[in-house]
Design a protein around this motif. Structure first.
Motif, PDB file in Angstrom:
ATOM      1  N   SER A 107       0.870  -1.181  -0.238  1.00 41.24           N
ATOM      2  CA  SER A 107      -0.046   0.073  -0.217  1.00 41.24           C
ATOM      3  C   SER A 107       0.852   1.451  -0.399  1.00 41.24           C
ATOM      4  O   SER A 107       2.088   0.998   0.147  1.00 41.24           O
ATOM      5  CB  SER A 107      -0.755  -0.059   0.933  1.00 41.24           C
ATOM      6  N   GLN A 108       0.034   2.392  -0.233  1.00 41.38           N
ATOM      7  CA  GLN A 108       0.920   3.305  -0.178  1.00 41.38           C
ATOM      8  C   GLN A 108       1.328   4.081   1.520  1.00 41.38           C
ATOM      9  O   GLN A 108       0.796   3.599   2.614  1.00 41.38           O
ATOM     10  CB  GLN A 108       0.230   4.959  -0.577  1.00 41.38           C
ATOM     11  N   ILE A 109       2.821   4.065   1.369  1.00 35.21           N
ATOM     12  CA  ILE A 109       2.784   4.603   2.814  1.00 35.21           C
ATOM     13  C   ILE A 109       2.523   5.959   3.508  1.00 35.21           C
ATOM     14  O   ILE A 109       2.386   6.920   2.644  1.00 35.21           O
ATOM     15  CB  ILE A 109       4.787   4.802   2.652  1.00 35.21           C
ATOM     16  N   ALA A 110       1.790   5.425   4.869  1.00 38.93           N
ATOM     17  CA  ALA A 110       1.420   6.306   6.131  1.00 38.93           C
ATOM     18  C   ALA A 110       2.212   7.113   6.082  1.00 38.93           C
ATOM     19  O   ALA A 110       3.512   7.253   6.567  1.00 38.93           O
ATOM     20  CB  ALA A 110       0.510   5.862   6.506  1.00 38.93           C
ATOM     21  N   VAL A 111       1.892   8.134   6.147  1.00 36.46           N
ATOM     22  CA  VAL A 111       2.838   9.793   6.739  1.00 36.46           C
ATOM     23  C   VAL A 111       2.874  10.083   7.937  1.00 36.46           C
ATOM     24  O   VAL A 111       1.959  11.294   7.618  1.00 36.46           O
ATOM     25  CB  VAL A 111       2.825  10.454   4.970  1.00 36.46           C
ATOM     26  N   ASP A 112       2.605   9.960   9.041  1.00 36.17           N
ATOM     27  CA  ASP A 112       2.639  10.453  10.230  1.00 36.17           C
ATOM     28  C   ASP A 112       3.479  11.222  10.107  1.00 36.17           C
ATOM     29  O   ASP A 112       4.503  11.111  10.962  1.00 36.17           O
ATOM     30  CB  ASP A 112       2.928   9.058  10.931  1.00 36.17           C
ATOM     31  N   ALA A 113       3.330  12.190  10.002  1.00 35.31           N
ATOM     32  CA  ALA A 113       3.981  13.263  10.088  1.00 35.31           C
ATOM     33  C   ALA A 113       4.966  14.179  11.228  1.00 35.31           C
ATOM     34  O   ALA A 113       5.889  14.703  11.841  1.00 35.31           O
ATOM     35  CB  ALA A 113       3.517  15.043   9.440  1.00 35.31           C
ATOM     36  N   ASP A 114       3.186  13.871  11.945  1.00 35.72           N
ATOM     37  CA  ASP A 114       3.905  14.198  13.864  1.00 35.72           C
ATOM     38  C   ASP A 114       4.753  13.072  14.190  1.00 35.72           C
ATOM     39  O   ASP A 114       5.766  14.255  15.293  1.00 35.72           O
ATOM     40  CB  ASP A 114       2.594  14.066  14.504  1.00 35.72           C
TER      41      ASP A 114
END
Length: 360
Positions: free
Chosen positions: A297-304
């Motif tokens: 899947s697309q990589i989740a971007v957990d910016a925090d």
């Protein structure tokens, strides 16, 4: 996919100069990035507008033991040439005949079946010179590459993975084929060293990148080489993680952008990134469905989470789709990487101006 768009580049015009860049990785990810960076390499006798690259160096993992590279490694007790060959071609000033020749793969059922000409060429040069690093340099000269290529180490080294059930799997090919999850990586032997030229390049760099590439078999092996993570941490360069677009079976399923950075930090023993370039462009439904067949899947971007680690996410349109495969938009990535360096230069220039004004 969670994204934030608050991080953006400043509108002020930064000082223009020629910089030194070191790109670290392996597989197709590194060679793809190099295609974008090579367009900024300063050419002799030409005055290029804007920020250019005076010196481009690639540091390439050497743990591959499959395919043509694996066969040559076993038959001739040499380092695997495949990833390095791809980087030579990516940096070649002539992307036509010579590059096509280096990528040519023999077919027809003979002993040469499956071998790339470029791999055989590197094997022959290594045998003639007795030095794999010199063979890489000579090959680069023949193809007039716009950069230098260094194997992460010239030691004959293997990967060994500790899996989620505490079992151990030896060899890159066996690791990637395993159905178990990778928990930890080690090099065998563990005490290998980099080339001195690599450490010099890292110390003098204005920009250091790691990625994109397979997390455990293309990226992390480089920071397991003694001296490399310390050199990155101590370098004054802007340090950037170029995040992958999709998760990968047996490498990164379920891992977020921050998880990628955390895994690299844990193996490197240092916090080494200032920024992470992450994609914000959604994949098409067809592409999502295709990758889902292998649980990708697309990589989740957990910016925090990235920011908690001191890594500033930079969002961009870094995805394009080609024949049903997710590819990095390397032209856009290269441009954004150079903007990060010019932004740092602009801040330094502004700080110097303010200091002189106060002194006056």
């Amino acid at each position: 996919m969670k994204t934030k768009v608050s991080k953006s580049f400043p509108k002020s015009v930064a000082p223009k100069r020629a910089i030194k860049v070191v790109a670290i990785g392996g597989g197709t990810g590194l060679s793809t990035l190099l295609k974008g960076l090579r367009e900024y390499v300063q050419r002799s006798g030409e005055a290029a507008p804007g920020t250019t690259i005076a010196e481009l160096s690639a540091v390439v993992t050497v743990t591959d033991d499959g395919g043509s590279s694996g066969r040559l490694r076993k038959d001739f007790n040499m380092l695997p040439p495949g990833d390095i060959r791809n980087c030579i071609v990516a940096l070649s000033a002539d992307q036509a005949l010579l590059s096509r020749l280096f990528q040519y793969r023999f077919q027809g059922g003979s002993d040469l079946d499956g071998h790339n000409f470029g791999n055989l060429f590197l094997a022959a040069l290594a045998a003639v010179t007795g030095d794999f690093a010199e063979a890489v340099q000579l090959s680069s000269e023949i193809l007039t590459t716009r950069g230098r290529i260094f194997p992460a180490t010239t030691s004959n080294v293997d990967l060994e993975a500790v899996m989620n059930d505490q079992s151990r799997v030896r060899g890159e090919t066996s690791i990637t084929k395993s159905q178990k999850r990778i928990r930890w990586l080690e090099l065998v032997p563990a005490d290998v060293k980099p080339l001195p030229q690599t450490l010099v390049a890292l110390a003098q760099a204005d920009l250091i990148t790691i990625g994109p590439g397979s997390l455990f078999t293309s990226l992390i092996p480089n920071v397991l080489v003694g001296g490399i993570p310390e050199a990155i941490a101590n370098s004054p360069a802007v340090k950037v993680f170029v995040c992958n677009l999709m998760t990968q079976a047996n490498e990164s399923l379920g891992l977020s952008a921050a998880d990628h950075v955390r895994a690299i930090y844990n193996h490197a023993g240092h916090r080494i990134f200032d920024y992470a370039l992450v994609n914000r462009k959604p994949a098409s439904a067809d592409l999502i469905a295709k990758y889902a067949l292998e649980a990708g899947s697309q990589i989740a971007v957990d910016a925090d989470q990235l920011e908690k680690m001191g890594v500033k996410p930079i969002f961009g349109e870094y995805l394009f789709e080609e024949n049903g495969v997710a590819r990095h938009a390397y032209t856009t990535i290269a441009a954004d990487l150079l903007k990060l360096v010019t932004r740092k230069a602009a801040r330094a220039a502004l700080g110097g101006h303010r200091s002189r004004a106060r002194a006056g």
